[in-house]
Each structure stands twice: as C-alpha cells, then as structure tokens.
Design an enzyme around this catalytic site. Sequence first.
Site, short mmCIF file in Angstrom:
data_model
loop_
_atom_site.label_atom_id
_atom_site.label_comp_id
_atom_site.label_asym_id
_atom_site.label_seq_id
_atom_site.Cartn_x
_atom_site.Cartn_y
_atom_site.Cartn_z
N SER A 69 61.18 23.38 19.34
CA SER A 69 60.32 24.53 19.85
C SER A 69 61.35 25.89 20.82
O SER A 69 62.05 25.29 21.39
CB SER A 69 59.32 24.16 20.82
OG SER A 69 58.94 25.20 21.77
N GLY A 126 50.15 26.18 29.84
CA GLY A 126 49.64 25.39 30.97
C GLY A 126 48.80 26.68 31.76
O GLY A 126 48.36 26.35 33.01
N LEU A 129 44.86 28.81 28.62
CA LEU A 129 44.64 29.41 27.32
C LEU A 129 44.78 28.62 26.30
O LEU A 129 44.94 29.18 25.21
CB LEU A 129 45.17 30.73 27.52
CG LEU A 129 45.10 31.69 28.65
CD1 LEU A 129 45.96 32.67 28.58
CD2 LEU A 129 43.52 32.04 28.76
N SER A 131 47.32 26.69 25.14
CA SER A 131 48.45 26.60 24.23
C SER A 131 48.57 24.98 23.52
O SER A 131 48.74 25.13 22.32
CB SER A 131 49.69 26.49 25.13
OG SER A 131 49.60 25.79 26.15
N SER A 132 48.09 23.90 24.15
CA SER A 132 48.20 22.77 23.42
C SER A 132 47.29 22.85 22.24
O SER A 132 47.60 22.28 21.16
CB SER A 132 47.89 21.48 24.38
OG SER A 132 46.95 21.84 25.37
N GLU A 164 44.51 14.73 20.81
CA GLU A 164 44.63 15.13 22.29
C GLU A 164 43.83 14.10 23.13
O GLU A 164 44.17 13.55 24.25
CB GLU A 164 43.64 16.58 22.65
CG GLU A 164 43.75 16.68 24.20
CD GLU A 164 44.57 17.80 24.47
OE1 GLU A 164 45.18 18.59 23.46
OE2 GLU A 164 44.95 18.16 25.77
N ASP A 176 38.35 23.81 22.78
CA ASP A 176 39.56 24.62 22.55
C ASP A 176 40.10 24.31 20.93
O ASP A 176 40.48 25.40 20.50
CB ASP A 176 40.74 24.15 23.44
CG ASP A 176 40.19 23.98 24.86
OD1 ASP A 176 39.46 24.53 25.13
OD2 ASP A 176 40.93 23.29 25.83
N TYR A 226 40.64 16.50 35.55
CA TYR A 226 39.47 16.80 34.48
C TYR A 226 38.85 15.24 34.11
O TYR A 226 37.78 15.25 33.93
CB TYR A 226 40.35 17.19 33.15
CG TYR A 226 39.75 17.64 32.43
CD1 TYR A 226 39.11 18.80 32.02
CD2 TYR A 226 39.46 16.67 31.08
CE1 TYR A 226 38.45 19.30 30.93
CE2 TYR A 226 38.62 16.99 30.01
CZ TYR A 226 38.02 18.36 29.67
OH TYR A 226 37.36 18.75 28.79
C1 GLA Z 1 39.51 22.23 29.05
C2 GLA Z 1 39.15 21.37 27.93
C3 GLA Z 1 37.74 21.74 27.16
C4 GLA Z 1 36.85 21.99 28.15
C5 GLA Z 1 37.19 23.11 29.37
C6 GLA Z 1 36.20 23.09 30.35
O1 GLA Z 1 39.81 23.46 28.53
O2 GLA Z 1 40.29 21.10 26.99
O3 GLA Z 1 37.50 20.77 26.17
O4 GLA Z 1 36.19 21.15 28.53
O5 GLA Z 1 38.51 22.38 29.76
O6 GLA Z 1 35.16 24.04 29.82
#
Ligand code: GLA
Length: 390
Positions: A69, A126, A129, A131-132, A164, A176, A226
């Site tokens: 990378s 991080g 937005l 990136s992963s 993920e 995402d 989370y």
């Molecule tokens: C992260 C998770 C998503 C979603 C958002 C919150 O980006 O990867 O799946 O849960 O948080 O909306």
Amino acid sequence: MENLQKLINQFKEIFGSDDGIRAFFAPGRVNLIGEHTDYNGGHVFPCALDVGTTAIAKKRNDRKLRFYSMNFSEKGVIEVDLDGIEYKKSDDWANYPKGVIDVFQKANYKMDSGLDVLYFGDIPNGAGLSSSASIELATGVMLNHLFEFNIEQIEIVKLAQKAENEFIGVKCGIMDQFASGMGKKDHAVLLDCQTLEYTYTPFQLEDYALVIANTNKSRGLADSKYNERRAECERALEQLQKELDIDSLGDLIVDDIEKYKYLIENETDRKRAKHAVSENSRTLTAVDMLNKGDLDAFGRLMSASHLSLRDDYEVTGKELDALVEAAWAEEALGARMTGAGFGGCTVNLVKKDRLDSFIESVGKRYEAATGLKADFYVVKIGDGAREIQL
Ligand code: GLA
C-alpha cells in the site's frame, strides 16, 4: 484518477514488471442520514464519493499473495500464502484484502493463482468515510474480474461485509460496503437494510453544496464501542420480542417505543432502541422531503439526527458536537456527524455562495472550542466499485 500513471510506475518498481496489470477502483462513502440503523433492520441514505481506493493487480504463477500500500509504505510488501490465510495483527492494513480473499475461497470462489497488488487510497484513513469498505470492494471487484467468477455486484458487497464481520471482527452493518459497491454518480441511495431493496435518488443541489468536515480526532476504541452499541440494540430487541412479533427494531414506529418501553429493562438500552427507531423514521421522511424539493426540511432532519446520536445513542463526543454546533452557528441548512461516530467526520448542507466563509468561520470556531484543526472537502458523488480501463 490523473495519478494512475504514478501508481503504475510504483507497481513496476515494487513488483518488477507492469506487463498484464489491471486496475480497479472502489469509492469511500458519506452517509446523508440513517445512522446506526443498518444493523437494526432500518434504512440508510448514503452516497459514494469520487475518492476511494485504487488497486493495480496482476496474477502470479505461484500461490503467493503480495500486497503493497502506498499509504503504508513503511510496512513494505506483505506476503501471504494463498493456502494459509489467517488474521495476523502484524499484517495490519493487509488483513482487509486477506479477509476478502479468505471469504471468497470459503464461498467456493477459488483462485487458481496468487496475486501482486498495489493499493492507493485518497480518502483520509479512519475518518469514518469507509476507507476499509473501499479496500474490501476494490479487492472483491478485482477478484471477480481477474478470476472471472461472474459474481453479481450485490454478492460482492455481502462477501465484503462478511470479511469485515468474520475476519476483521467488526460487526458492521451492510451500509458501507453497499455504498462503495452500488453507489451511482450524482445520486444518493435509499437502502432498506432488512430486504436490501434500494432506490437511487438524484442528489444534485442547485444552490447548496455538501461539505464533509473532518474533526481530525482519531477514532480510538471506536470498534469496541460500536460492537457495544450493537449488543445493546440486540438486547432491547430480544426483550421487545417477548411480547411483539418483530424481526428488527426497523419494524417499529416511534409511538411503539414509548408504548412498549416498559419491556426494555435497562434505561440505556431503551435510549439506544429509541434512536434506532426514530432515526429510521427520520430517514424515510427526509428522503420524502428531498423528493418533494423541500431541502429545508431535509436539513432540519439531518440536524435532528445529530441530536439523537448525541443524546440517545451517545456516539458523538466533544469534537463532533463542536464541529456540528459551529456549522449550525454558521447557518448550515443541516449538519450532523456521519458514519460510526466517536470522531471522524460531519456532513453539512451549505449555501454555495457562502462556501468559503462557511469553511473559514466553522474552522475557527472549531479550533477555538477544541484546539484541533478541521479539514473540509466539498463532496462529489461518484460511481460504485469497478474496473478502470488502462
Ligand atoms: C459504520 C458501519 C456501518 C454503519 C455505520 C453507522 O460505518 O460500518 O455499517 O453501522 O457505522 O451508521
């Protein structure tokens, strides 16, 4: 993508030859409204960005996987055996492509050779937005094309989420990966995360611009918090299910939460469930308002979303709150945190003819409140993951 030649040169330098290389791109995303609703069976309304991850790749004659990378050049080339893929902390960022390759193999999409891959990302890492997700989708689309698996894009999205969840261990929802895989230029997408039904809504605003502001507060511990939020929602759902015939919190309307809150034992879990339900309804109303051309109402709902994330879901924190409050004070039509929270970015609807003064004044207010400098990007909405013709 004017830097593509630079990436190709770098590939040649690292891996020796650029014969037969192919290029792939997957975008990051910004979510306009519908936060922490995806894993609760609700709706989200994200769009794909025009920045993301580019992968330059070539099949090898053996079964080695070699990843590099340009964003983590200090890590050098990370080498893994295709037949011995396992999560390794020291492989750092390369666990993302490894994870995608692993779930593909387990889903019986078998690669008949190894790969050399160079990645370059132009989204801040991080920052919330995605990136992963963009590395995952760039990898998934790359495998699909190089090995001619013929997988539908939505299946690649699901496999990327699986990587993920199971390989990385972050129990994210589908938003995402979906936005990165299925995004469409100049459109936002309303996705029902329970059924995966979706509709594209044009998002070209005449007098307003979408501005992302980065708190530059790193999202330390975000993954464990989370997962904790997810567990709180799951517990609330289980307790509600003792009396209610529902599959997810997304099946409830706001009045239900008040009516049945006695079923949820713990006050914190009650607040989390209230957010999931109210945010889902806000999202549907917001998209309605947008379709009717009522941007004021859309903006107000964005701001209401932030308050709910601050007070009921408790995922904002000092920096995100300061950046959103600064935007409100500078007359953003709507402003809210976007993504998982605990740091990362806000998204703002700002009058185009006030853009420069907005960015300057919000930046000053934010710095005065937190001592940190914010970065600002005017959003361009791009297409989802794809091969780039060289
Ligand atoms: C992260 C998770 C998503 C979603 C958002 C919150 O980006 O990867 O799946 O849960 O948080 O909306």
